[in-house]
Design a protein around this motif. Structure first.
Motif, mmCIF file in Angstrom:
data_model
loop_
_atom_site.group_PDB
_atom_site.id
_atom_site.type_symbol
_atom_site.label_atom_id
_atom_site.label_comp_id
_atom_site.label_asym_id
_atom_site.label_seq_id
_atom_site.Cartn_x
_atom_site.Cartn_y
_atom_site.Cartn_z
ATOM 1 N N PRO A 50 0.803 -1.222 0.000
ATOM 2 C CA PRO A 50 0.000 0.000 0.000
ATOM 3 C C PRO A 50 0.847 1.290 0.000
ATOM 4 C CG PRO A 50 -1.021 -1.609 1.424
ATOM 5 C CD PRO A 50 0.332 -2.180 1.007
ATOM 6 N N GLN A 51 2.135 1.165 0.309
ATOM 7 C CA GLN A 51 3.007 2.339 0.229
ATOM 8 C C GLN A 51 3.130 2.852 -1.204
ATOM 9 O OE1 GLN A 51 6.776 2.412 2.220
ATOM 10 N NE2 GLN A 51 6.000 1.294 3.987
ATOM 11 N N PHE A 52 2.826 2.022 -2.194
ATOM 12 C CA PHE A 52 2.822 2.499 -3.577
ATOM 13 C C PHE A 52 1.936 3.747 -3.699
ATOM 14 C CE2 PHE A 52 4.094 -1.840 -5.175
ATOM 15 C CZ PHE A 52 5.154 -1.437 -5.960
ATOM 16 N N ILE A 53 0.829 3.753 -2.981
ATOM 17 C CA ILE A 53 -0.109 4.879 -3.055
ATOM 18 C C ILE A 53 0.557 6.142 -2.523
ATOM 19 C CG2 ILE A 53 -2.318 5.769 -2.187
ATOM 20 C CD1 ILE A 53 -3.218 2.723 -2.179
ATOM 21 N N LEU A 107 3.526 11.363 -3.432
ATOM 22 C CA LEU A 107 4.732 12.198 -3.396
ATOM 23 C C LEU A 107 5.150 12.581 -4.818
ATOM 24 C CD1 LEU A 107 7.033 10.524 -0.713
ATOM 25 C CD2 LEU A 107 5.836 12.723 -0.523
ATOM 26 N N HIS A 108 5.175 11.584 -5.681
ATOM 27 C CA HIS A 108 5.586 11.818 -7.063
ATOM 28 C C HIS A 108 4.671 12.861 -7.718
ATOM 29 C CE1 HIS A 108 7.575 10.838 -10.835
ATOM 30 N NE2 HIS A 108 6.379 10.835 -11.401
ATOM 31 N N ASP A 109 3.364 12.693 -7.563
ATOM 32 C CA ASP A 109 2.415 13.618 -8.170
ATOM 33 C C ASP A 109 2.545 15.031 -7.608
ATOM 34 O OD1 ASP A 109 1.405 11.569 -9.746
ATOM 35 O OD2 ASP A 109 -0.341 11.212 -8.463
ATOM 36 N N THR A 110 2.761 15.128 -6.307
ATOM 37 C CA THR A 110 2.859 16.429 -5.648
ATOM 38 C C THR A 110 4.069 17.220 -6.111
ATOM 39 O OG1 THR A 110 1.704 15.586 -3.694
ATOM 40 C CG2 THR A 110 3.056 17.567 -3.387
ATOM 41 N N TYR A 111 5.205 16.543 -6.285
ATOM 42 C CA TYR A 111 6.462 17.260 -6.504
ATOM 43 C C TYR A 111 7.111 17.069 -7.881
ATOM 44 C CZ TYR A 111 6.163 18.024 -1.492
ATOM 45 O OH TYR A 111 5.738 18.394 -0.237
ATOM 46 N N LYS A 112 6.507 16.270 -8.758
ATOM 47 C CA LYS A 112 7.168 15.974 -10.041
ATOM 48 C C LYS A 112 7.428 17.222 -10.872
ATOM 49 C CE LYS A 112 2.936 14.766 -12.477
ATOM 50 N NZ LYS A 112 2.126 13.706 -12.999
ATOM 51 N N ASN A 150 11.554 -5.163 1.593
ATOM 52 C CA ASN A 150 10.973 -4.340 0.538
ATOM 53 C C ASN A 150 10.642 -2.948 1.069
ATOM 54 O OD1 ASN A 150 10.719 -6.654 -1.284
ATOM 55 N ND2 ASN A 150 9.079 -7.311 0.070
ATOM 56 N N PHE A 151 10.645 -1.989 0.172
ATOM 57 C CA PHE A 151 10.276 -0.601 0.462
ATOM 58 C C PHE A 151 11.281 0.126 1.344
ATOM 59 C CE2 PHE A 151 6.468 -2.498 -1.185
ATOM 60 C CZ PHE A 151 6.036 -1.537 -2.089
ATOM 61 N N THR A 152 12.557 -0.281 1.268
ATOM 62 C CA THR A 152 13.629 0.533 1.829
ATOM 63 C C THR A 152 13.790 1.714 0.874
ATOM 64 O OG1 THR A 152 14.711 -1.379 2.830
ATOM 65 C CG2 THR A 152 16.074 0.585 2.459
ATOM 66 N N LYS A 153 13.896 2.909 1.427
ATOM 67 C CA LYS A 153 13.891 4.127 0.610
ATOM 68 C C LYS A 153 15.193 4.894 0.794
ATOM 69 C CE LYS A 153 9.185 4.076 2.073
ATOM 70 N NZ LYS A 153 9.508 2.986 2.997
ATOM 71 N N PHE A 154 15.684 5.469 -0.307
ATOM 72 C CA PHE A 154 16.905 6.273 -0.291
ATOM 73 C C PHE A 154 16.586 7.642 -0.872
ATOM 74 C CE2 PHE A 154 18.281 1.895 -0.419
ATOM 75 C CZ PHE A 154 19.339 1.854 0.480
ATOM 76 N N LEU A 155 16.867 8.688 -0.101
ATOM 77 C CA LEU A 155 16.672 10.056 -0.563
ATOM 78 C C LEU A 155 17.978 10.558 -1.163
ATOM 79 C CD1 LEU A 155 14.685 12.451 -0.708
ATOM 80 C CD2 LEU A 155 15.550 13.161 1.542
ATOM 81 N N VAL A 156 17.895 11.052 -2.393
ATOM 82 C CA VAL A 156 19.063 11.482 -3.156
ATOM 83 C C VAL A 156 18.865 12.936 -3.572
ATOM 84 C CG1 VAL A 156 20.408 11.046 -5.265
ATOM 85 C CG2 VAL A 156 19.404 9.123 -4.004
ATOM 86 N N ASP A 157 19.895 13.753 -3.391
ATOM 87 C CA ASP A 157 19.761 15.169 -3.744
ATOM 88 C C ASP A 157 19.974 15.406 -5.241
ATOM 89 O OD1 ASP A 157 22.542 15.335 -4.227
ATOM 90 O OD2 ASP A 157 22.933 16.617 -2.496
ATOM 91 N N SER A 162 13.697 3.263 6.600
ATOM 92 C CA SER A 162 13.319 1.860 6.791
ATOM 93 C C SER A 162 12.089 1.515 5.959
ATOM 94 C CB SER A 162 13.036 1.585 8.265
ATOM 95 O OG SER A 162 11.761 2.104 8.618
ATOM 96 N N PRO A 163 11.868 0.228 5.737
ATOM 97 C CA PRO A 163 10.692 -0.196 4.978
ATOM 98 C C PRO A 163 9.380 0.293 5.586
ATOM 99 C CG PRO A 163 12.232 -2.006 5.176
ATOM 100 C CD PRO A 163 12.749 -0.903 6.051
ATOM 101 N N THR A 164 9.319 0.411 6.897
ATOM 102 C CA THR A 164 8.065 0.809 7.535
ATOM 103 C C THR A 164 7.851 2.317 7.576
ATOM 104 O OG1 THR A 164 9.121 0.706 9.711
ATOM 105 C CG2 THR A 164 7.941 -1.275 8.952
ATOM 106 N N THR A 165 8.851 3.101 7.157
ATOM 107 C CA THR A 165 8.667 4.557 7.102
ATOM 108 C C THR A 165 7.680 4.877 5.991
ATOM 109 O OG1 THR A 165 10.911 4.976 7.888
ATOM 110 C CG2 THR A 165 9.794 6.792 6.771
ATOM 111 N N LYS A 166 6.575 5.491 6.367
ATOM 112 C CA LYS A 166 5.561 5.836 5.373
ATOM 113 C C LYS A 166 6.075 6.970 4.492
ATOM 114 C CE LYS A 166 1.743 4.188 7.990
ATOM 115 N NZ LYS A 166 0.670 4.374 8.878
ATOM 116 N N PRO A 167 5.760 6.930 3.204
ATOM 117 C CA PRO A 167 6.207 7.995 2.314
ATOM 118 C C PRO A 167 5.845 9.398 2.820
ATOM 119 C CG PRO A 167 5.385 6.167 1.029
ATOM 120 C CD PRO A 167 5.084 5.854 2.474
#
Length: 164
Positions: free
Chosen positions: A39-42, A47-52, A124-131, A141-146
């Motif tokens: 469900p994190q896909f949503i 996020l993608h839609d808001t900031y693309k 699954n759903f480990t996230k990396f923020l890149v500048d 972490s995987p459990t961090t909500k977008p």
């Protein structure tokens, strides 16, 4: 090294240089459509839609290394992401994120953010923020909500807008 030096294969089988994303803030995520965290896909799509339009992209990398939660081929993965979650952010061909055959991009991401997480991807759903310059800033972490990453993305985008 930064993430812009890597080439990846799109979910449609085309080679894509991550240099194409220079100047954008990225959230790179290993995904799995059959995972309980799917469900994190949503939230990722939100996020993608808001900031693309402000210079941000979510990049999804399907992975089947965690309890076979992404068993389909690339076409099946793409279809499941679109039909079940409305995903239209960039998706890439299935990769491994751990082990000797881990994709070089993921070796780099893990190297840049090792520490309390150790060197491996835990789920699954480990996230990396890149500048915008391709530097890996933070691992989530995987459990961090977008939605919990929203403020950090916004600050990076604002900083970029001020410099422009």
């Amino acid at each position: 090294m930064n993430v812009h030096q890597f080439t990846v294969r799109t979910i449609r089988g085309e080679e894509k240089s991550l240099a194409d994303y220079k100047g954008q803030v990225l959230l790179i995520v290993n995904t799995a459509t059959n995972c309980g965290l799917a469900p994190q896909f949503i939230g990722l799509q939100e996020l993608h839609d808001t900031y693309k339009d402000q210079g941000f992209s979510v990049l999804g990398f399907p992975c089947n290394q965690f309890m076979d939660q992404e068993p389909g081929d690339d076409a099946q993965v793409q279809q499941a992401c679109q039909l079940n979650f409305g995903v239209n952010f960039p998706l890439f061909s299935k990769i491994n994120v751990n082990g000797s055959d881990a994709h070089p991009l993921y070796r780099h991401l893990k190297q840049q953010t090792s520490g309390i997480f150790g060197s491996g991807i835990k789920w699954n759903f480990t996230k990396f923020l890149v500048d915008q310059d391709g530097r890996v800033l933070k691992r989530f972490s995987p459990t961090t909500k977008p939605s919990k990453i929203d403020e950090q993305i916004r600050k990076l985008l604002e900083k970029s807008a001020v410099q422009a």
